[in-house]
Design an enzyme around this catalytic site. Structure first.
Site, short mmCIF file in Angstrom:
data_model
loop_
_atom_site.label_atom_id
_atom_site.label_comp_id
_atom_site.label_asym_id
_atom_site.label_seq_id
_atom_site.Cartn_x
_atom_site.Cartn_y
_atom_site.Cartn_z
N ALA A 20 30.49 22.46 -8.50
CA ALA A 20 31.27 23.50 -7.83
C ALA A 20 32.17 24.17 -8.86
CB ALA A 20 32.11 22.89 -6.71
N LYS A 21 32.79 25.24 -8.43
CA LYS A 21 33.62 26.04 -9.33
C LYS A 21 34.76 25.24 -9.95
CE LYS A 21 31.25 29.70 -8.83
NZ LYS A 21 31.30 30.48 -7.59
#
Ligand SMILES: [Zn+2]
Length: 306
Positions: free
Chosen positions: A239-240
């Site tokens: 994920a970011k």
């Protein structure tokens, strides 16, 4: 050489920048398509959350890592008529019904805790005329669901083999009137002539529902290849928040595009500097079934990827 038949695709949602996991899946979809002589199409799945500018940055990143695509980019928001027609067709065949359940009601009533993404227990399948009228009077927004006549459906996946999964009364039109993801994907893949779907294996559980829906609409079922995801150090889907995970992040850290592409190709088990170079040695059957674990600090070191 004859004109290539069939097509593969990459279909990002413009909710933010693509991270390395997205770019790797796009690269794999491109490789599968080009390896088999298919066209490669891009479709922007913008029926949900759209972040301004994200589509342009996503397309720019895909081009920057060396992927090319055929024909214009298709946007789902420009194809609402097609989805409406498919829903109308199913409704005319008495294969739909209105559902007034809230998300919480569905979660509470979910009879299958291990079903795909909150399988719907069928609460509104057999509402009486009076019950339906009461809900409409309350002003509850109605979603439209498929009246599924099977509980399971089997698909064939190039990496997973035969895969049998749950089919439930999937939402076709959301309460806000917009087409649901599962319907739009099926309609679009057929309309675009896409006969090869390569995507992350987190979507494998929902594939039997989509294949079943395709058969109800008289559409061909594509060939599927659900590829392993990229994981973070904790074994969760990248994920970011997992560090410098977008192309822009990597460039800010001083990496070059070529270094990022090299890391992606190593993660696929090859050593190449461009997708075109990788294509020459790519064999779908040899693709690792294991996820690739992203390590922010070791991305560029040879040997950091399996
Ligand atoms: Zn319901």
């Amino acid at each position: 050489m004859s004109e290539p038949s069939g097509a593969g695709r990459y279909a990002p949602s413009p909710s933010g920048d693509l991270h390395l996991g997205n770019l790797r899946t796009a690269l794999l979809a491109w490789l599968f398509a080009r390896h088999s002589g298919r066209r490669f199409l891009l479709r922007v799945e913008d029926l949900d959350r759209v972040r301004p500018g994200a589509e342009q940055r996503q397309l720019a990143d895909l081009a920057a890592i060396g992927l090319d695509w055929d024909g214009p980019v298709v946007r789902q928001s420009e194809r609402l008529d097609r989805y409406r027609a498919a829903v109308d067709e199913l409704t005319a065949a008495d294969r739909t019904y209105e559902c007034f359940c809230t998300r919480r009601e569905i979660q509470q009533a979910a009879s299958a805790p291990h079903g795909p993404m909150g399988a719907y227990p069928g609460t509104c399948r057999a509402l009486t005329f009076a019950q339906r009228a009461a809900r409409l009077t309350e002003g509850r927004p109605a979603a439209l669901r498929l009246r599924a006549e099977v509980g399971e459906f089997e698909i064939i996946d190039e990496l997973h083999g035969r895969y049998r999964g749950r089919v439930d009364d999937v939402v076709l039109r959301r309460g806000d009137g917009m087409p649901a993801y599962n319907l739009a994907v099926v309609v679009d893949d057929a309309a675009q002539g896409i006969d090869q779907v390569v995507r992350g294996d987190d979507l494998l559980p929902s594939t039997p529902r989509q294949a079943y829906l395709a058969t109800l609409l008289g559409l061909p079922i594509p060939r599927y290849a659900h590829v392993p995801l990229v994981l973070n150090a904790d074994g969760q889907r990248l994920a970011k928040r997992d560090g410098s995970v977008t192309l822009a992040d990597r460039l800010r850290r001083g990496d070059t595009v070529e270094e990022v592409v090299s890391a992606l190709t190593r993660s696929i088990g090859h050593s190449a500097r461009t997708p075109t170079q990788l294509l020459a040695s790519f064999e779908p059957a040899e693709l690792s079934r294991q996820p690739w674990t992203f390590d922010d600090n070791r991305l560029l070191q040879p040997g950091s990827c399996p």
